[in-house]
Design a protein around this motif. Structure first.
Motif: not given
Length: 622
Positions: A11-17, A133-138
């Motif tokens: 999920n974080s990777f998709v957001l960073y992309l 992203n706070g939900s996936f990378t606290p």
């Protein structure tokens, strides 16, 4: 636990992309709007600075506003803002061009409203991504650090993409549409991956399809729509509109027949053609011969007077339309003429477009014409029989002569290269150098009217050589006009101005210059006297210029000459440093002591101090 952790990373990777792509698009939108504003309004430095500054201000407002968005609508909010940003950014050139063409009095308002909207939406992106992203990378420091890192990397990618691919090869309308598609790619990726979080908003895919269709229409029909809007900026119908990596070219043709100024006997009226570069008129076919005859022939006459022979080696800087070269080719003594213009597309059009070929009398055609790539080395080109033995003999033992180089050079060389770079690297020396540049209405162009440039020109002139430069209007941009001459004098050149009425431009001016031989006398005097005793070649056919007109053009009223006299007094004081006697025109003696600091600080253009550009803006002549 391992699968859950893996999903969080994905999920974080998709957001960073998504951040990487949106960062690329955001910076490119800023560049696109800035370029449009510069092309339409001029003053590129101010436009870029203000637009990017205003856009960043509204980015800050957007970043602050995101706190008002409830957490449960963040996913849908991101999708909607990306769709809206795709529309506004992807259509920005079309919207701004339409506003300028049909609502010009309110253009600034619409421009900054669009900039504010785009900036506000860009400002929302990063905070919303960070919150999602706070939900996936606290860990906050990891979340913010990686998000900003991807945004900055995307900005670099957007700058490279915009500079080296979009602008050089595509019209602005299509470049912006591609950026809009990139934003929509992020939108579709986001909707596909987070479809569960968006399941309540079943209408989002339909809206995304509609936005994509609009962007596709903008990509396909954008150039045509741009041309339709652009037509509102010009009096006559547009017959050619071309955006190159360096400039925007527009050629118009009058819808009715018009007689040329000073028509030849029996000459029929014909369509008037006008060439514009970045919205500024470059010539009108009704009177361009007045401008180009004044640009070329006085310099040739002065060279003949100074050296006692006809010019043989000529350099034209700028003048990619070939009209100055047309005048140079009238002289059979010219055995080598180099035309150096920054824009290869301008040279191509001058050589291939039927209208330009008719106007320049096929000056860029012939068996002795060679088109060379950028770079000054011409030693390996195909030998030419264009050189006469008299010409080659005349170069033996003279300054900068090189028999092998000359024997292997073509008669006419067309080069696509920056003029400043070419004048630094060009082999040999020249009898006449002609500078036919656009007006110094930007800081980038002002370097072509600067002290370092004139130093290099002086070094490339042979003994008796002459330099001439078109120098804007002595009426509408009078401070810039006189600043050009002052800068020439500061570079060690004798300089004198002349002017004439070109109906399409109004009163227009040029500067003639030659290397100064000594510092003992105010240098305008010998050059002016030589000019006043120069005569045009009787064997060269001209449509307008005559010896009487040429002499009259060197006369300026006392009002025009005041600043020039002051600059002479400062630039060339007597060796004792006492009182200075100005030019012999009857003006009173000056008690003013020389102040070289003032001369260079206020009157001379350098690369870092663009006085000629500043004066150009002060004149209000845009």
């Amino acid at each position: 636990m391992g699968l859950f952790s893996q999903n969080r990373k994905r999920n974080s990777f998709v957001l960073y992309l998504a951040v990487l792509l949106t960062g690329s698009c955001g910076l490119a939108y800023e560049y696109t709007v800035s370029k449009i504003a510069s092309d339409l309004l001029g003053d590129s430095t101010r436009q870029w600075a203000m637009i990017i500054g205003v856009m960043m201000f509204f980015m800050g407002l957007g970043a602050n506003y995101q706190k008002a968005l409830p957490r449960q609508v963040l996913f849908a909010s991101f999708v909607l803002l990306e769709m809206l940003l795709s529309l506004l950014g992807g259509l920005s050139p079309l919207l701004l061009l339409w506003a300028y063409a049909y609502w010009q009095s309110h253009y600034i308002l619409w421009q900054y409203l669009l900039i504010a909207a785009i900036g506000f939406l860009i400002g929302l992106e990063i905070p919303i991504i960070v919150r999602i992203n706070g939900s996936f990378t606290p860990q906050l420091k990891v979340n913010i650090g990686r998000t900003l890192q991807m945004d900055y990397i995307g900005a670099l990618g957007g700058a490279v993409l915009w500079s080296y691919w979009l602008i050089p090869y595509l019209p602005l309308s299509r470049s912006a549409a591609i950026l809009g598609f990139a934003n929509m790619a992020v939108t579709w990726l986001f909707m596909a991956y987070f479809y569960r979080q968006l399941s309540r908003y079943k209408w989002l895919p339909a809206l995304g399809i509609a936005v994509s269709i609009v962007l596709l229409w903008a990509f396909i029909r954008g150039p045509e729509w741009s041309l339709h809007s652009e037509q509102g900026l010009y009096r006559d119908p547009i017959v050619l509109s071309k955006t190159t990596p360096y400039q925007h070219l527009v050629l118009t043709r009058s819808s009715r027949q018009r007689s040329a100024y000073f028509p030849r006997q029996g000459e029929e009226p014909e369509s008037e053609y006008r060439l514009y570069i970045n919205g500024h008129l470059q010539f009108s076919s009704r009177d361009e011969f007045i401008y180009h005859e004044n640009l070329v022939h006085p310099a040739f006459a002065l060279f003949r007077r100074r050296s006692g022979r006809e010019p043989t080696r000529v350099l034209i800087l700028g003048g990619g339309d070939g009209l100055a070269l047309r005048e140079v080719r009238k002289y059979p003594s010219v055995t080598e003429a180099i035309l150096c213009d920054l824009d290869p597309e301008m040279l191509r059009l001058a050589a291939e477009d039927p209208t330009l070929r008719h106007l320049n009398r096929d000056a860029l055609h012939g068996q002795n014409v060679r088109r060379l790539p950028a770079g000054p080395d011409i030693a390996d080109t195909e030998p030419s029989t264009f050189f006469s033995p008299t010409y080659l003999a005349g170069w033996n033992g003279t300054r900068g002569s090189n028999r092998r180089e000359l024997q292997s050079a073509p008669g006419i060389i067309l080069k696509s290269m920056d003029a400043v770079r070419y004048i630094e690297e060009a082999p040999g020396f020249f009898d006449v150098i002609i500078a036919d540049f656009p007006d110094p209405n930007s800081e980038m162009l002002s370097k072509l009217y600067s002290l370092p440039f004139y130093h290099r020109v002086r070094q490339k002139l042979r003994s008796g050589g002459v330099f001439v430069q078109q120098s804007t209007s002595p009426v509408y941009a009078y401070k810039a006009f006189w600043a050009i001459g002052r800068t020439m004098m500061a570079a060690g050149l004798e300089a004198m101005p002349y002017h004439d009425l070109v109906p399409s431009f109004g009163q227009w001016g040029w500067w003639l210059a030659a290397p100064r031989q000594s510092d003992g006398e105010i240098p305008e005097i010998p050059l002016l006297r030589q000019y006043q005793t120069s005569t045009l070649s009787p064997d060269i056919q001209m449509r307008y210029l005559s010896n009487e007109v040429m002499q009259t053009n060197s006369v300026f009223t006392p009002v025009f000459r005041t600043m020039y006299q002051d600059s002479l007094a400062l630039a060339f004081p007597e060796k004792s440093g006492a009182k200075v006697t100005p030019h012999h025109s009857g003006t009173q003696k000056s008690d003013r002591k020389p102040d070289f600091g003032e001369f260079y600080r206020n009157w001379v253009t350098t690369y870092t101090q663009s006085k000629v550009y500043q004066y150009y803006l002060e004149s209000g002549w845009q």
